[in-house]
Design a protein around this motif. Sequence first.
Motif, mmCIF file in Angstrom:
data_model
loop_
_atom_site.group_PDB
_atom_site.id
_atom_site.type_symbol
_atom_site.label_atom_id
_atom_site.label_comp_id
_atom_site.label_asym_id
_atom_site.label_seq_id
_atom_site.Cartn_x
_atom_site.Cartn_y
_atom_site.Cartn_z
ATOM 1 N N UNK A 202 -1.946 -6.734 -3.653
ATOM 2 C CA UNK A 202 -1.348 -6.980 -4.967
ATOM 3 C C UNK A 202 -1.415 -5.751 -5.865
ATOM 4 N N UNK A 203 -2.177 -4.747 -5.479
ATOM 5 C CA UNK A 203 -2.308 -3.527 -6.274
ATOM 6 C C UNK A 203 -1.200 -2.514 -5.982
ATOM 7 N N UNK A 204 -0.349 -2.811 -5.028
ATOM 8 C CA UNK A 204 0.740 -1.919 -4.656
ATOM 9 C C UNK A 204 1.903 -2.049 -5.635
ATOM 10 N N UNK A 205 2.056 -1.059 -6.505
ATOM 11 C CA UNK A 205 3.209 -0.959 -7.401
ATOM 12 C C UNK A 205 3.729 -2.306 -7.912
ATOM 13 N N UNK A 206 4.834 -2.796 -7.340
ATOM 14 C CA UNK A 206 5.505 -3.992 -7.857
ATOM 15 C C UNK A 206 5.049 -5.288 -7.173
ATOM 16 N N UNK A 207 3.921 -5.239 -6.465
ATOM 17 C CA UNK A 207 3.434 -6.428 -5.758
ATOM 18 C C UNK A 207 2.598 -7.358 -6.635
ATOM 19 N N UNK A 208 2.630 -7.185 -7.928
ATOM 20 C CA UNK A 208 1.880 -8.053 -8.831
ATOM 21 C C UNK A 208 2.321 -9.501 -8.634
ATOM 22 N N UNK A 209 1.429 -10.458 -8.869
ATOM 23 C CA UNK A 209 1.772 -11.866 -8.609
ATOM 24 C C UNK A 209 2.971 -12.376 -9.393
ATOM 25 N N UNK A 239 -1.719 -16.124 -1.202
ATOM 26 C CA UNK A 239 -2.907 -15.281 -1.174
ATOM 27 C C UNK A 239 -3.584 -15.286 0.204
ATOM 28 N N UNK A 240 -3.486 -16.397 0.922
ATOM 29 C CA UNK A 240 -4.003 -16.437 2.288
ATOM 30 C C UNK A 240 -3.190 -15.524 3.190
ATOM 31 N N UNK A 241 -1.883 -15.566 3.030
ATOM 32 C CA UNK A 241 -1.009 -14.680 3.816
ATOM 33 C C UNK A 241 -1.331 -13.212 3.522
ATOM 34 N N UNK A 242 -1.456 -12.865 2.250
ATOM 35 C CA UNK A 242 -1.775 -11.480 1.886
ATOM 36 C C UNK A 242 -3.117 -11.049 2.464
ATOM 37 N N UNK A 243 -4.108 -11.908 2.350
ATOM 38 C CA UNK A 243 -5.453 -11.559 2.813
ATOM 39 C C UNK A 243 -5.473 -11.346 4.325
ATOM 40 N N UNK A 244 -4.779 -12.184 5.069
ATOM 41 C CA UNK A 244 -4.729 -12.026 6.524
ATOM 42 C C UNK A 244 -4.141 -10.669 6.904
ATOM 43 N N UNK A 245 -3.114 -10.256 6.206
ATOM 44 C CA UNK A 245 -2.469 -8.979 6.536
ATOM 45 C C UNK A 245 -3.320 -7.804 6.060
#
Length: 441
Positions: A202-209, A239-245
């Motif tokens: 979520x810290x990547x540029x435009x990846x904010x929630x 958030x589960x999908x993001x965390x897995x990756x």
Amino acid sequence: MKRLLAISAAAGLALLTACTAGTENSAPSIAPSATSHDPVTIEFWHGFSADNELKAFDDTLAGFKQKFPWITVKATKAVQDDQILQSVRGGNPPDVALSFTTDSVAQFCKAGIFQDLNPYLKASNIDPAALFPKVIAEYTQYQGKRCVMPMLADAYGLYYNKKLMKGNEPPKTLSELADLTKKLTVKDAQGNIKVAGFVPTSQMYENAPIHTGVMVGAKWTNPDGTSAIGSDPQWKTLMTWQKDLVDWFGYDKLEKFRKSFGDEWSADNPFNKGKVAMAIDGEWRNAMLASDAPDVDYGTAPMPVADDQAQRYGAGFITGTIIGIPRGAKHPEAAWELVKYLTTDTGALVGLANAIRNVPSTLPALQSPDLKKDANFQTFLDIFANPNSTTQPAHINAVFNQQTLQEAQIQWESGRAKDLDALLADVDKKINDKLKLTAGG
């Protein structure tokens, strides 16, 4: 172009709200029009700074000068929200101010930072419901007061580097995005990332929630304004999908890679450099790629959606630049003519949209034959028109809510938080406690 400046201005907004409580700005009972042709100079503050943006504004203001030769516009570039707030507090605001963020609209309207434009619209016989797409109305007014107008709109989608994609089609679901990310990522012998298929943090540029939530159709608030983040299962899905990756990359490796990137708004953006195969970004990136990395062969597509929401593919997050007349403006009549020109004149909007590749915000401008519609830009026009596209309606604590969720996401993806349900419940508590302090907004 959307630049997230709201957080830097949040403290100033809160202070100004406190200072102006009970001192609602008095809008004119009958909106004036610039019937007097006495020469007047008005100050216009905006946040644009790139060369192509400034040239586009110079050209647009030249068109305004031809139509209103008695009005001279003194433009100041690269102005942020906190500067506008300070000028209003100090009693020396510009006549017209433009903001890149819609996050502060509720505060702008509630505190009377910008004047109510409804009387001006009525006197000018302008019906916003007929002029603007419905989604725009959600972020340009608060509790019946329209204190800002939309100037241009932003839509978010997926950019992909055709060379790095190696013949693969852009993903349509989160599972496809994860699989393709792994397939396209290149690491060295030590596991350091050389090229990322996609950076999920979520810290990547435009990846904010605020931007990624639309991929799963997540809700921010309940009808009463309280937080829906803990009760809406879609946030947990995202958030589960993001965390897995993130775990597949290794958080430390991913952070090392991310921190090697150049400034998002410069030619050193990693997408320009071929370090990232796919990235979430706004429509303005088309113009920046043409200027800064013309040799990159790329395509655009809607953002992927949750695997069980295939029918929502094509949707995106919608926001945009907003413009209004600050409280205490010295020349409100002439200021309204400029605001009206920049937000309702089809030629002006199309010219700006073509130059800086933002989405025009009125229905006539969207339908104009003069609007340039190459394939990569058409993607964002389609996203803008998609009925499943969403925005964040004006909320008194919009900035706080976003910041609270993103801080929680960072705790989760970094591994510092172990219980996602408890984490999201805590987000709800913080947001709802803040809402009580602001008397329900």
